[in-house]
Design an enzyme around this catalytic site. Structure first.
Site, PDB file in Angstrom:
ATOM      1  CG  ASP A 157      40.760 -48.313 -51.358  1.00 51.39           C
ATOM      2  OD1 ASP A 157      40.846 -48.722 -50.204  1.00 51.39           O
ATOM      3  OD2 ASP A 157      39.654 -48.029 -51.896  1.00 51.39           O
TER       4      ASP A 157
ATOM      5  CG  HIS B  51      39.052 -53.000 -53.839  1.00 57.19           C
ATOM      6  ND1 HIS B  51      40.067 -53.892 -53.663  1.00 57.19           N
ATOM      7  CD2 HIS B  51      39.003 -52.751 -55.167  1.00 57.19           C
ATOM      8  CE1 HIS B  51      40.622 -54.182 -54.837  1.00 57.19           C
ATOM      9  NE2 HIS B  51      39.990 -53.496 -55.764  1.00 57.19           N
TER      10      HIS B  51
ATOM     11  CD  GLU C 290      46.046 -47.153 -60.758  1.00 56.48           C
ATOM     12  OE1 GLU C 290      47.214 -47.466 -61.087  1.00 56.48           O
ATOM     13  OE2 GLU C 290      45.116 -47.973 -60.685  1.00 56.48           O
TER      14      GLU C 290
END
Lengths: 348, 323
Positions: free
Chosen positions: B84, B128, B59
């Protein structure tokens, strides 16, 4: 000592290094420019240090005195339109990339005429006009920006490259690994240069870096990893020039670990109680500027009179930058509200 | 007017913008297959793998590389997979993307879009399900929008991509298969323009994304009791259309603010202050808030349902204000 993926880089010069250095060897003019660039960085920072302790510079400054061989070895291997991502210890990187001394000094003074209008300061300088896309107060953050800059170069179809500098401490953050991995996957034109001054702030390299060699980490990502003597600007230049050649040719990223010595504290005011004085004394014996000067004198490219002229010109440039910074206005306080967005027609 | 679902409207926006501007590319995990929610399906076939880029599960590198690309001439659209996971790229969003233009004195621009699939539902559990928009509304340098309908989704995503600054678009997971009318012609929805989703006279319900649907349901229920609720959807939080909120409060004099995220230091808490600041003299009752309890989202269905903000709570809050 140019060995791909070498787990323990040898400290002595190898035939491979000499052979590769020859292929990218700077000519006489460039050698003199590199010498002058290192001296410019040195004098800029020495004067900034004095001005900091005289209370002329707010905040914190992190100086790279002793590490000029890395900054200039990298800068000299890049074109003006290449990009550079830098660190909190980045004054030298910007000077080596061709940035304006005036705009840099004014920025670290917090003046309106600074390269970032006083909004960045020493740790967050940038000068897009020379491709210097920013120092960074967060270690290793440039390592994940780099593959994106590389992607942009690929998609725009130019032959630019991006070099990203980071310290040995940053090599233990996740973004270093994510950035190298993504760059390798994309064969992006990125040159990762670890400026290993053996101290992550006040924590020694051997206490923070498993495996010892940062260059060796390249092997895990299938890219060339090279360790060089960072106090030898020509060795740094040779390694970076080779990595740039690969990157421009579409062969993807490389990782260079340039081992150097930070002569001063982590930041100005750091008493350095954690560190033996002998280490700095040893570092001073490897002074990258003295080494290149000796090389130039040995090659009859520089004599005392010429060196004095170079020093004098640099002194004048640095003093001019200081005078510019001192005489520049502080920003209007309300300019704190400017520059957040390109487009903000709303009153909110 | 054609009817399509929210996810397809986003897909249409991506296709339109990628056809319009060759600098636009998409990046994220599993997006070539259109995963996880179908928004990017078919893009790789039309635009190729250079512009529809599956990324490793990195990420920080996905988001950080997008900044590097944006500041040197491209227009990235990042799929955060689940909002998230932005925690793994918080430095890149908060320290780098949000601050670079400002810190560098306006020298660079960052025209990128972060698509943030988010929200509670289907027992996705603690990692999530979260509504994390408040973190970014509290971060100067980011624009934040939250569509509630397919038409707004398409129009806001197109605006986000064309905007020269970083824009986060929060796409609620529960809305992806909700259907609605979408104009046949290309239509942009501007940032900073709230939309009155239902007119009313007694109480204003301010809600975004999934909570707009809950607010409309609540308005139906309140109508049966003779209470006329007006539902105002800010659509973008940064910038915020304060004038439309003020106009509604001047009409109704009562306000319920409904959100899905936790109660403490939230977007709703900030909106309550905005209403108080600009409409204090108009208020006939304290501002009421509907939000989740201050706990992570639990897994098991009865507990998940317990912390899910819903229409019944809006009805109860509005009734209380009318006493």
């Amino acid at each position: 000592m140019v060995e791909e993926g070498a787990p323990t880089p040898a400290p002595d010069a190898s035939h491979a290094r000499i052979a590769r250095a020859m292929t990218h060897a700077p000519g006489p003019d460039q050698l003199l420019q590199m010498y002058a660039a290192m001296l410019r960085v040195r004098r800029f920072e020495e004067r900034a240090r004095e001005l900091y302790h005289a209370g002329r510079i707010p905040g914190f400054i992190h100086l790279s005195v002793g590490q000029e061989g890395v900054a200039v070895g990298v800068g000299a291997a890049l074109r003006r339109d290449d990009y550079l991502l830098s660190t909190h210890r980045g004054h030298g990187h910007l000077i080596a990339k061709g940035g304006s001394l005036r705009a840099l000094m004014a920025e670290i003074f917090g003046k309106a005429t600074g390269c970032c209008k006083g909004k960045g300061g020493s740790m967050h300088i940038a000068d897009a006009s020379v491709g210097y896309l920013g120092a960074n107060g967060v270690l290793a953050s440039g390592c994940v920006l780099a593959p994106g800059v590389g992607l942009s170069i690929q998609m725009r179809g130019t032959d630019q490259v991006v070099a990203v500098l980071f310290g040995d401490g940053a090599a233990n953050r996740g973004p270093f690994h994510e950035g190298v991995n993504l760059s390798a996957l994309w064969r992006a034109p990125v040159v990762f240069v670890c400026e290993n001054n053996s101290w992550a702030s006040t924590t020694a390299h051997e206490l923070s870096t498993a495996g010892g060699s940062i260059a060796a980490r390249a092997a895990g990502y299938g890219i060339p990893g090279v360790a060089v003597d960072g106090n030898d600007a020509l060795a740094v230049h040779a390694a970076v020039a080779e990595a740039v050649r690969r990157a421009r040719g579409g062969d993807g990223p490389s990782l260079i670990e340039a081992k150097t010595v930070r002569w001063l504290g982590h930041h100005e005011g750091d008493p350095q109680a954690y560190r033996p004085k002998s280490e700095v004394e040893e570092g001073r014996r490897q002074d990258p500027i003295a080494r290149l000067r000796a090389h130039l004198e040995g090659a009859a490219l520089l004599d005392a009179a010429h060196a004095a002229r170079v020093a004098q010109a640099i002194e004048a440039d640095v003093e001019d930058a200081i005078a510019f910074a001192e005489s520049s206005p502080l920003p209007e306080p309300h300019h704190a509200l400017d520059d957040l967005f390109v487009h903000w027609p709303w009153k909110d | 007017m054609p009817v399509m679902d929210f996810g397809d409207a986003l897909n249409l926006a991506l296709k339109e913008e990628m056809r319009r501007d060759g600098r636009v590319y998409c990046i994220g995990e599993d997006i070539v297959l259109g995963l996880p929610f179908g928004v990017t399906k078919g893009l790789a076939e039309e635009f190729g793998l250079a512009r529809v880029r599956n990324a490793p599960i990195s990420e920080a590198a996905i988001v950080g590389s997008s900044l590097g690309a944006a500041m040197t001439g491209l227009v990235p659209v990042v799929d955060m997979h689940f909002a998230d996971f932005v925690t793994c790229a918080m430095d890149e969003v908060v320290n780098q993307i949000a601050k670079s233009r400002y810190m560098f004195g306006g020298q660079i621009a960052c025209p990128l879009t972060l698509r943030m699939p988010y929200g509670i539902g289907k027992s996705a559990g603690g990692h999530h399900s979260n509504s994390v928009e408040a973190w970014f509304v509290n971060t100067p340098g980011l624009k934040v929008c939250m569509p509630s309908t397919p038409a707004d989704a398409r129009g806001l995503l197109k605006t986000a991509i064309r905007d020269p600054d970083p824009v986060l678009i929060f796409e609620h997971r529960a809305l992806y298969r909700v259907q609605g009318e979408v104009p046949a012609e290309e239509t942009l929805v501007p940032l900073g323009a709230a939309d009155v989703k239902r007119a009313g006279t007694d109480v204003t319900v301010i809600a975004t994304a999934r909570m707009v649907g809950e607010a409309l349901l609540a308005a139906e229920m309140l109508a049966e009791e003779g209470i006329s609720a007006e539902v105002v959807d800010p659509r973008s939080l940064v910038p915020l259309d304060r004038a439309t909120l003020a106009a509604s409060v001047a009409k109704t004099h009562r306000v319920v603010i409904a959100e899905e995220g936790p109660m403490r230091a939230s977007v709703g808490a900030w909106l309550a202050w905005v209403v108080m600041e600009q409409s204090f003299d108009e208020l006939d009752a304290p501002i009421a808030r509907v939000a989740a309890p201050d706990v992570p989202i639990p897994f098991s269905p009865p507990m998940e349902a317990f912390v899910t903000a819903h229409a019944g709570q809006i009805v109860a809050a509005a009734r209380e204000l009318m006493k």
